[in-house]
Design a protein around this motif. Structure first.
Motif, mmCIF file in Angstrom:
data_model
loop_
_atom_site.group_PDB
_atom_site.id
_atom_site.type_symbol
_atom_site.label_atom_id
_atom_site.label_comp_id
_atom_site.label_asym_id
_atom_site.label_seq_id
_atom_site.Cartn_x
_atom_site.Cartn_y
_atom_site.Cartn_z
ATOM 1 N N GLY B 139 0.762 -1.001 -0.315
ATOM 2 C CA GLY B 139 -0.330 0.333 0.063
ATOM 3 C C GLY B 139 1.288 1.193 0.051
ATOM 4 O O GLY B 139 1.942 0.942 0.411
ATOM 5 N N LEU B 145 -5.439 2.895 1.235
ATOM 6 C CA LEU B 145 -6.022 1.461 1.588
ATOM 7 C C LEU B 145 -4.499 0.771 1.574
ATOM 8 O O LEU B 145 -3.164 0.517 1.185
ATOM 9 C CB LEU B 145 -6.140 1.362 -0.185
ATOM 10 N N THR B 148 -2.609 -4.700 -1.797
ATOM 11 C CA THR B 148 -4.203 -4.478 -2.868
ATOM 12 C C THR B 148 -3.263 -5.855 -3.217
ATOM 13 O O THR B 148 -2.041 -5.963 -3.447
ATOM 14 C CB THR B 148 -4.182 -3.891 -4.029
#
Lengths: 198, 192
Positions: B139, B145, B148
């Motif tokens: 991230g 966020l 991922t």
């Protein structure tokens, strides 16, 4: 054909076809050594891999030495092992001499991405084949699941005792192999004796 | 003299690296620092080349380092050094096993080892699958966020096609290397 030459050649073939670590050689070994030559059974391959996990050295080399030794003693072990490393010696020497940026060529990068995706499928298929001969009863399936879970537990859980990471230790292949050996002794070794006494 | 030293240094690596090619990397880092034969950047190149060529990773690394240090004799000396200790150890174990193969205890031990070994291979297969079929991104900062995970669909599809072909179609009679070659071509054609 001379058996030593045959060992050398067969393991040279295995060496050429193996991309990555020792596990990637499993599908080729099954094809060449188990199905092609009949030099070992699927269960024996798992034995050699288990021992290779806990002993020093490259697993692929250990397996070649084992099979060669089993067939023709010390000379057989040497022939198989030299056969396995021979292609690497030639290929890597050529690349080191001429193409130091070999790994950056776009063609190599793309081809390798394809090969890697294929190797995943090959290993999956090999594991299914192995499972058919090694996971035949409740106890062996339990050991399989426990080792699979413990081997990957350190990715999820963290706990440490006296500075030693517990799950890290438990996920070490050598520790898992020793525990599984003990489990095997308890289940099949002691169990059978008990059965005989009755 | 360099040859003897190459043999000896790699024999040390072969003796202490337990569990496969990747286990040799920390030893090679030490060796590079101790002998000045190669830098960490060289080592990264060597790992990349070793991974993209056939043959066991550890053996490829030894050959590469040996060649860079002392030419073809160096490549031979380093490779023979790497395999020397394990060849001796495995022969001793293999001899021992042949002697005790009839033993009920040894048989029981192996009954336990086989499912464990299968699980370890499955586990290694899963980590390869994770690295090849998914793309993990760290991230980016500023409280965005967290990490991922993206699926590399082309690789997943290729992997699936190979798996189905080699298990459920008449193509399963083909040598595995035929699938590897076809996958390499597919990788180049579809720019995987």
């Amino acid at each position: 054909m001379n058996i030593y030459f045959d060992l050398f050649l067969t393991f040279a073939k295995v060496g050429v076809c193996t991309f990555g670590g020792g596990y990637a050689m499993l599908p080729i070994l099954q094809r060449e050594v188990v199905e092609g030559r009949g030099w070992a059974a699927d269960e024996e391959l798992t034995d050699y891999f288990a021992i290779g996990q806990c002993t020093p050295g490259i697993i692929a080399v250990n397996t070649a030495t084992f099979i060669g030794y089993k067939l023709r003693g010390v000379l057989g072990g040497v022939a198989a092992t030299l056969g396995l490393v021979f292609p690497s010696l030639v290929i890597i020497t050529v690349i080191a001499a001429c193409l130091s940026n070999f790994a950056q060529f776009p063609v190599v990068v793309h081809a390798l991405a394809g090969v890697n995706a294929c190797v995943v499928a090959l290993i999956a298929s090999s594991v299914i084949k192995l499972g058919k001969s090694t996971l035949k009863n409740g106890a062996s399936i339990t050991i399989f699941l426990c080792v699979l879970a413990l081997g990957n537990a350190n990715r999820v859980f963290h706990a440490s005792v006296g500075g030693i990471s517990l799950f890290e230790l438990l996920s070490s292949p050598a520790v898992l192999i020793v525990l599984a050996g003990i489990a095997g002794y308890v289940v099949w070794g002691l169990g059978k004796k008990g059965g005989e006494r009755k | 003299m360099t040859l003897l030293r190459l043999f000896f240094e790699f024999a040390k690596t072969g003796l202490f690296a337990v569990g496969g090619g990747l286990a040799t990397i920390p030893f090679l880092q030490d060796m590079g620092a101790g002998t000045g034969w190669f830098t960490n950047t060289d080592l990264t190149t060597m790992i990349a080349v070793s991974e993209s060529t056939p043959g066991p990773l550890g053996v490829n690394m030894a050959t590469y380092v040996g060649y860079q240090t002392a030419g073809i004799p160096g490549a031979v000396a380093a490779t023979l050094g790497l395999i020397f200790p394990s060849v001796i150890i495995i022969m001793v174990i293999a001899g021992f096993l042949q002697k005790f193969r009839q033993s009920k205890t040894v048989d029981a031990l192996f009954q336990g080892l086989r499912p464990a070994s299968t699980a370890l291979i499955a586990s290694a297969g899963l980590s390869v699958a994770g690295a090849v079929l998914f793309l993990f991104t760290q991230g980016g900062g500023q409280g965005e966020l967290a990490n991922t995970i993206a699926v590399r669909w082309p690789s997943v599809i290729l992997c699936g096609v190979v798996f189905v072909c080699m298990r459920y179609t008449p193509l399963k009679k083909l040598h595995p290397v035929a699938f590897i070659a076809a996958a390499a071509v597919a990788g180049v054609v579809f720019q995987l």
